[in-house]
Every structure is written in structure tokens, then in C-alpha cells.
Design a protein around this motif. Structure first.
Motif, PDB file in Angstrom:
ATOM      1  N   GLY A   8      54.753  29.215  57.915  1.00 45.44           N
ATOM      2  CA  GLY A   8      54.341  28.275  58.098  1.00 45.44           C
ATOM      3  C   GLY A   8      54.662  28.759  56.787  1.00 45.44           C
ATOM      4  O   GLY A   8      54.890  26.153  56.843  1.00 45.44           O
ATOM      5  N   LEU A   9      53.614  28.601  55.633  1.00 46.74           N
ATOM      6  CA  LEU A   9      54.301  28.370  54.354  1.00 46.74           C
ATOM      7  C   LEU A   9      55.129  28.332  53.378  1.00 46.74           C
ATOM      8  O   LEU A   9      55.620  27.259  52.745  1.00 46.74           O
ATOM      9  N   GLU A  10      55.993  29.057  54.262  1.00 47.87           N
ATOM     10  CA  GLU A  10      57.519  29.481  53.602  1.00 47.87           C
ATOM     11  C   GLU A  10      58.146  27.667  54.044  1.00 47.87           C
ATOM     12  O   GLU A  10      59.005  27.177  53.121  1.00 47.87           O
ATOM     13  N   ILE A  11      57.395  27.502  55.351  1.00 45.89           N
ATOM     14  CA  ILE A  11      57.607  25.609  55.086  1.00 45.89           C
ATOM     15  C   ILE A  11      56.753  24.677  54.412  1.00 45.89           C
ATOM     16  O   ILE A  11      57.686  23.662  53.499  1.00 45.89           O
ATOM     17  N   THR A  12      55.880  24.693  54.064  1.00 43.17           N
ATOM     18  CA  THR A  12      54.550  23.460  53.581  1.00 43.17           C
ATOM     19  C   THR A  12      54.692  24.177  52.051  1.00 43.17           C
ATOM     20  O   THR A  12      54.722  22.666  51.777  1.00 43.17           O
ATOM     21  N   PHE A  13      54.765  25.531  51.526  1.00 41.41           N
ATOM     22  CA  PHE A  13      54.801  25.643  50.398  1.00 41.41           C
ATOM     23  C   PHE A  13      55.111  27.148  49.837  1.00 41.41           C
ATOM     24  O   PHE A  13      54.198  27.881  49.503  1.00 41.41           O
ATOM     25  N   PRO A  14      56.491  26.983  49.989  1.00 40.55           N
ATOM     26  CA  PRO A  14      56.888  28.291  49.901  1.00 40.55           C
ATOM     27  C   PRO A  14      56.069  29.582  49.055  1.00 40.55           C
ATOM     28  O   PRO A  14      55.354  30.500  48.624  1.00 40.55           O
ATOM     29  N   GLU A  15      55.575  28.681  47.780  1.00 45.29           N
ATOM     30  CA  GLU A  15      54.636  30.029  45.584  1.00 45.29           C
ATOM     31  C   GLU A  15      53.817  30.161  46.189  1.00 45.29           C
ATOM     32  O   GLU A  15      53.957  30.867  45.669  1.00 45.29           O
ATOM     33  N   LEU A  16      53.061  29.787  47.349  1.00 43.07           N
ATOM     34  CA  LEU A  16      52.361  30.026  47.354  1.00 43.07           C
ATOM     35  C   LEU A  16      51.933  31.888  48.144  1.00 43.07           C
ATOM     36  O   LEU A  16      50.755  32.702  48.062  1.00 43.07           O
ATOM     37  N   ASN A  17      53.052  32.046  48.882  1.00 36.26           N
ATOM     38  CA  ASN A  17      53.626  33.703  49.444  1.00 36.26           C
ATOM     39  C   ASN A  17      53.821  34.427  48.637  1.00 36.26           C
ATOM     40  O   ASN A  17      53.006  35.474  47.960  1.00 36.26           O
ATOM     41  N   GLN A  18      54.485  34.127  47.036  1.00 36.82           N
ATOM     42  CA  GLN A  18      54.312  34.960  45.907  1.00 36.82           C
ATOM     43  C   GLN A  18      53.390  35.365  45.393  1.00 36.82           C
ATOM     44  O   GLN A  18      53.085  36.007  44.870  1.00 36.82           O
ATOM     45  N   ILE A  19      52.246  34.067  44.386  1.00 31.57           N
ATOM     46  CA  ILE A  19      51.244  34.183  44.230  1.00 31.57           C
ATOM     47  C   ILE A  19      50.041  34.989  44.962  1.00 31.57           C
ATOM     48  O   ILE A  19      49.366  35.283  43.859  1.00 31.57           O
ATOM     49  N   PHE A  20      49.957  34.275  46.250  1.00 34.11           N
ATOM     50  CA  PHE A  20      48.378  35.307  46.999  1.00 34.11           C
ATOM     51  C   PHE A  20      49.424  36.798  47.581  1.00 34.11           C
ATOM     52  O   PHE A  20      50.066  36.196  48.835  1.00 34.11           O
ATOM     53  N   LYS A  21      49.222  37.448  47.351  1.00 33.36           N
ATOM     54  CA  LYS A  21      49.784  39.124  47.167  1.00 33.36           C
ATOM     55  C   LYS A  21      49.177  39.393  49.139  1.00 33.36           C
ATOM     56  O   LYS A  21      49.585  39.750  50.518  1.00 33.36           O
ATOM     57  N   ASN A  22      47.610  39.035  49.084  1.00 37.67           N
ATOM     58  CA  ASN A  22      46.472  39.599  50.641  1.00 37.67           C
ATOM     59  C   ASN A  22      46.125  38.620  50.996  1.00 37.67           C
ATOM     60  O   ASN A  22      45.381  37.527  50.587  1.00 37.67           O
ATOM     61  N   ALA A  23      47.028  38.125  51.986  1.00 39.65           N
ATOM     62  CA  ALA A  23      46.986  37.012  52.791  1.00 39.65           C
ATOM     63  C   ALA A  23      45.299  36.590  53.592  1.00 39.65           C
ATOM     64  O   ALA A  23      45.268  35.403  53.881  1.00 39.65           O
ATOM     65  N   TYR A  24      44.548  38.072  53.562  1.00 42.70           N
ATOM     66  CA  TYR A  24      43.263  38.572  54.206  1.00 42.70           C
ATOM     67  C   TYR A  24      42.683  37.208  53.420  1.00 42.70           C
ATOM     68  O   TYR A  24      41.058  37.898  53.528  1.00 42.70           O
ATOM     69  N   ALA A  25      42.463  37.275  52.030  1.00 42.83           N
ATOM     70  CA  ALA A  25      41.473  37.656  51.422  1.00 42.83           C
ATOM     71  C   ALA A  25      41.302  36.173  51.249  1.00 42.83           C
ATOM     72  O   ALA A  25      41.964  35.259  51.691  1.00 42.83           O
ATOM     73  N   VAL A  26      39.678  36.476  51.059  1.00 43.93           N
ATOM     74  CA  VAL A  26      38.657  34.999  50.647  1.00 43.93           C
ATOM     75  C   VAL A  26      39.282  33.505  50.206  1.00 43.93           C
ATOM     76  O   VAL A  26      39.420  32.821  50.715  1.00 43.93           O
ATOM     77  N   LEU A  27      39.794  34.468  49.111  1.00 48.82           N
ATOM     78  CA  LEU A  27      40.386  33.307  47.583  1.00 48.82           C
ATOM     79  C   LEU A  27      41.668  32.614  48.284  1.00 48.82           C
ATOM     80  O   LEU A  27      41.683  31.594  48.670  1.00 48.82           O
ATOM     81  N   ALA A  28      42.354  33.788  49.043  1.00 53.33           N
ATOM     82  CA  ALA A  28      43.761  32.824  49.588  1.00 53.33           C
ATOM     83  C   ALA A  28      43.385  32.281  50.870  1.00 53.33           C
ATOM     84  O   ALA A  28      44.809  31.062  50.717  1.00 53.33           O
ATOM     85  N   LEU A  29      42.746  32.297  52.161  1.00 53.20           N
ATOM     86  CA  LEU A  29      42.864  31.697  53.003  1.00 53.20           C
ATOM     87  C   LEU A  29      41.732  30.312  52.488  1.00 53.20           C
ATOM     88  O   LEU A  29      42.241  29.614  53.396  1.00 53.20           O
ATOM     89  N   GLN A  30      40.873  30.140  51.265  1.00 55.65           N
ATOM     90  CA  GLN A  30      40.354  29.035  51.277  1.00 55.65           C
ATOM     91  C   GLN A  30      41.798  28.372  50.228  1.00 55.65           C
ATOM     92  O   GLN A  30      41.563  27.101  50.795  1.00 55.65           O
ATOM     93  N   MET A  31      42.622  28.460  49.965  1.00 49.03           N
ATOM     94  CA  MET A  31      43.477  27.933  49.131  1.00 49.03           C
ATOM     95  C   MET A  31      44.390  27.409  49.995  1.00 49.03           C
ATOM     96  O   MET A  31      44.586  26.039  49.647  1.00 49.03           O
TER      97      MET A  31
END
Length: 233
Positions: free
Chosen positions: A67-90
Motif C-alpha cells: 500500500g505504501l508503494e502506492i501512497t508514499f513509496p519512500e517510507l519503505n526505504q526509511i523504515f526498515k522495521n514496519a512493526y516498530a512503534v515509530l514506524a506505525l505511527q508515522m
């Protein structure tokens, strides 16, 4: 195959079949009728549940990243652990670059800092916010900011957060259950082993003292080379 390494040949098959009726029949019957109340049974159930939860969380994370690849793909490169607290909130707050239009870096940092309940140091939050804030200027999403995909991404974040809580609960239960075992104390004392890995090892392998040597343990865990004949010879 109980006493063999994974070296399945016609010769070994014939030998074990011949011994089956002569020496092992009563052993097999006793094993089938035996009801174990060992703490290893509970540990195994918890280990299987832990593995199941990790797989389920990984599946949702893959959906989230798609989904992020469609809405804001750069987030996938910035946040390596997508299950982290900060990543989820962002992901919840800024999964589309349009949400950052007119927002200063300081304002963004303060909003995220308040959202994570100050569980993360502000300098760490500011570092990630700076990366997101800068990349948003040159990001080209495939969908508009009011797309239904944005809402779905938020739902994925909620699912992952729920899995995080359940995984943490199972982890604590695993360690507490394994703590009563002498083998756990020995294994977890090895540098780099860790309590969770030690508990999972005992959960899947059981009482390792029943193995005569490390080769038997390797075979049981599937770490040994296999030899499997078709039975045509």
C-alpha cells in the motif's frame, strides 16, 4: 527412524523393519499410550503459537508495504522495521506526502512525539521526521490523499499493533515457562543465545538431554544432510 540419522537407504529400511517386530513393537505401543505432562509440552504449544503470530504479522506487513508503494513509496526505504512503534505511527499520520504540505519540520516532530507518548527519544523522532519531510517534497504518489488506500493502510497499522501485543505476551509466557527448566538456564547463559531463542529451541526440540550427541540434535532439527532412496534397489 527414531534412532537413525536421516540416512534413508534400502539397507537401513530393511534392517529397521526386521527389528520392528522383534524388539520395538512393545516400545511403540507404550509410546502411543503414554500421556506426557512434561513442561516441554506447554513450551512446544507456545512456540508454535509464536511462530504462527510472526507469520501472520509478516503477511500484514507485506500488505502494508504494498500500500505504501502506492501512497508514499519512500517510507519503505526509511523504515526498515514496519512493526516498530515509530514506524506505525508515522504511517498512520503521514502515509501520503500531501499530508506534509505547509507543515514545518518542528511541527511534524512535535506531533509525532506527542502521538508516541514520549516512549522514544525526541532526537530519534526528529531524525526520522527530517527524512520523511525532505523526501515528501519529491515524492510522486500513484493515488490522491483522499484515496481509500490511505484508510486501509491505517487499518493495517492497527492489525500489526495488535499482533505486536500478542507476540509480546507469548514471548513473556515462553520465557517464564522455560525458566523452570535446567536446560534453559544453561543454554541462555551462552553469549548471544538470549532467553527467547533458548525458549524456542527447547520448545521445538524438547528435552535436549535425550540426545546422545550434537549430531542427533542436528538431525532432529533438520540441520543434517539427507539421503533418501526411492526403494528401487
Amino acid at each position: 527412524m527414531a534412532s537413525l540419522r536421516r540416512n534413508k537407504t534400502d539397507k537401513n529400511d530393511s534392517f529397521k523393519l526386521a527389528l520392528l517386530g522383534a524388539t520395538q513393537l512393545s516400545e511403540i505401543k507404550n509410546h502411543c499410550n503414554k500421556q506426557s505432562t512434561s513442561p516441554y509440552d506447554s513450551l512446544r504449544i507456545l512456540s508454535l503459537r509464536y511462530r504462527q503470530l510472526i507469520k501472520c504479522r509478516t503477511r500484514i506487513i507485506n500488505f502494508l508495504r504494498s500500500g505504501l508503494e502506492i501512497t508514499f513509496p519512500e517510507l519503505n526505504q526509511i523504515f526498515k522495521n514496519a512493526y516498530a512503534v515509530l514506524a506505525l505511527q508515522m504511517f498512520r499520520m503521514y502515509c501520503h506526502p500531501d499530508f506534509l504540505v505547509g507543515l514545518t519540520l518542528k511541527e511534524m516532530t512535535n506531533r509525532v512525539y506527542q502521538a508516541v507518548n514520549k516512549r522514544i527519544h525526541k532526537d530519534v523522532i526528529q531524525n526520522y521526521c527530517a527524512q520523511v519531510w525532505l523526501t515528501a517534497k519529491n515524492s510522486y504518489p500513484a493515488v490522491p490523499a483522499d484515496s481509500l488506500e490511505v484508510e486501509i493502510i491505517s487499518e493495517y497499522c492497527d492489525e500489526i499493533e495488535n499482533y505486536n501485543k500478542e507476540i509480546a505476551y507469548i514471548q513473556n509466557k515462553l520465557i517464564k515457562t522455560a525458566a523452570s527448566l535446567d536446560n534453559f538456564k544453561f543454554i541462555s547463559s551462552i553469549p548471544g543465545a538470549g532467553q527467547l531463542n533458548s525458549a524456542l529451541l527447547l520448545g521445538f526440540a524438547g528435552d535436549i538431554s535425550r540426545f546422545d550427541n550434537y549430531k542427533q540434535l542436528n538431525v532432529f532439527l533438520g540441520l543434517d544432510l539427507n539421503r533418501y532412496q526411492s526403494g528401487k534397489y
